[in-house]
Scaffold this active site. Structure first.
Site, PDB file in Angstrom:
ATOM      1  N   ASP A  35      14.437  22.690 -25.696  1.00 43.51           N
ATOM      2  CA  ASP A  35      13.792  21.416 -26.033  1.00 43.51           C
ATOM      3  C   ASP A  35      13.560  20.580 -24.774  1.00 43.51           C
ATOM      4  O   ASP A  35      14.517  20.202 -24.095  1.00 43.51           O
ATOM      5  CB  ASP A  35      14.704  20.662 -27.025  1.00 43.51           C
ATOM      6  CG  ASP A  35      13.999  19.504 -27.687  1.00 43.51           C
ATOM      7  OD1 ASP A  35      13.040  18.975 -27.110  1.00 43.51           O
ATOM      8  OD2 ASP A  35      14.423  19.121 -28.787  1.00 43.51           O
ATOM      9  N   SER A  39      13.216  14.990 -35.585  1.00 42.32           N
ATOM     10  CA  SER A  39      12.859  14.270 -34.369  1.00 42.32           C
ATOM     11  C   SER A  39      13.017  12.753 -34.574  1.00 42.32           C
ATOM     12  O   SER A  39      14.126  12.301 -34.819  1.00 42.32           O
ATOM     13  CB  SER A  39      11.443  14.696 -33.957  1.00 42.32           C
ATOM     14  OG  SER A  39      11.126  14.181 -32.697  1.00 42.32           O
ATOM     15  N   HIS A  46      11.177  21.885 -29.079  1.00 40.94           N
ATOM     16  CA  HIS A  46      11.313  20.728 -29.972  1.00 40.94           C
ATOM     17  C   HIS A  46      10.744  21.017 -31.371  1.00 40.94           C
ATOM     18  O   HIS A  46      11.053  20.308 -32.324  1.00 40.94           O
ATOM     19  CB  HIS A  46      10.599  19.517 -29.350  1.00 40.94           C
ATOM     20  CG  HIS A  46      11.042  18.212 -29.925  1.00 40.94           C
ATOM     21  ND1 HIS A  46      12.327  17.715 -29.769  1.00 40.94           N
ATOM     22  CD2 HIS A  46      10.388  17.296 -30.686  1.00 40.94           C
ATOM     23  CE1 HIS A  46      12.431  16.553 -30.401  1.00 40.94           C
ATOM     24  NE2 HIS A  46      11.260  16.285 -30.966  1.00 40.94           N
TER      25      HIS A  46
HETATM   26  C1  MLT Z   1      11.896   9.448 -30.653  1.00 37.92           C
HETATM   27  O1  MLT Z   1      11.096   8.695 -30.129  1.00 37.92           O
HETATM   28  O2  MLT Z   1      12.520   9.201 -31.690  1.00 37.92           O
HETATM   29  C2  MLT Z   1      12.093  10.732 -29.948  1.00 37.92           C
HETATM   30  O3  MLT Z   1      11.568  10.646 -28.674  1.00 37.92           O
HETATM   31  C3  MLT Z   1      11.496  11.846 -30.690  1.00 37.92           C
HETATM   32  C4  MLT Z   1      10.058  11.615 -30.986  1.00 37.92           C
HETATM   33  O4  MLT Z   1       9.229  11.527 -30.079  1.00 37.92           O
HETATM   34  O5  MLT Z   1       9.725  11.507 -32.119  1.00 37.92           O
END
Ligand code: MLT
Length: 208
Positions: free
Chosen positions: A158, A107, A189
């Site tokens: 996701d 992520s 996710h």
């Molecule tokens: C990010 O902010 O990098 C993406 O939205 C994934 C997350 O929430 O970590």
């Protein structure tokens, strides 16, 4: 530059030729999160796990975001430079081979790994991106001839990112000489066992 050190955990495989897995957690995680997963890659890899220096409402991250899914791209660039500079320092301190570094990010961690591929295309030997999103709205062109292998696993359910965006991201990376293996997994996710199973097969094929 006003770079800050990152908190980290380093575990050596005890072999100077070993590759190093660079673990990059998701939002709200820390440097301990991905270590159990990394252990499934076997004893012959070093582990370097870092904690993001940005804190959003108490949650560690690797770069700032303006809102959900909208990134502060100037901060992404700054934090990517900070991370790369820090890893070079840690490599000389801990004595691992920085030319054998494979990022494994989930992520938000996958997103800074993606930014590293783009801004430093010759720095990583490979990357595993679990549930990534494109780090830049207008993806820059990349100058490399290295053909770095990149594993991507996306969830077709996701809610953070649509699969079509991942397909576009993948096409961009392929057009810029990365060697992509894309897997679509029947989940959201969250990470599932299939992610690590497929990534381990990819790792054996490319590095072990
Ligand atoms: C990010 O902010 O990098 C993406 O939205 C994934 C997350 O929430 O970590």
């Amino acid at each position: 530059m006003n770079y800050q050190p990152l908190k980290y955990i380093y575990q050596s495989a005890g072999n100077p030729e070993a590759s190093t897995l660079l673990l990059l957690h998701g939002t709200g995680g820390n440097e301990t999160d991905l270590i159990p997963l990394a252990k499934n890659f076997g004893k012959n890899v070093n582990i370097l796990s870092v904690r993001g220096n940005v804190v959003e409402q108490g949650m560690p991250r690797f770069f700032r975001r303006l809102s959900m899914g909208v990134f502060d791209e100037e901060d992404i660039k700054f934090r990517t430079h900070e991370l790369v500079s820090f890893i070079k320092e840690v490599a000389s301190k801990e004595k691992f081979n920085a030319s054998k570094l494979i990022a494994l990010g989930y992520s938000n961690g996958a997103n800074i790994a993606g930014a590293t591929l783009i801004l430093y295309p010759d720095f990583l030997s490979g990357a595993i991106l679990f549930r990534p999103m494109p780090p830049f709205k207008n993806m820059p062109k990349v100058k490399t001839s290295k053909k770095v292998p990149v594993f991507i696993s996306a969830g077709n359910l996701d809610g953070m990112v649509h699969i079509s965006e991942i397909q576009q991201y993948t096409s961009h990376l392929e057009a810029n000489h990365f060697n992509i293996e894309l897997h679509t997994i029947n989940t959201g996710h969250n990470l599932v066992e299939e992610d690590s199973r497929k990534a381990i097969i990819w790792m054996h094929k490319n590095f072990l």
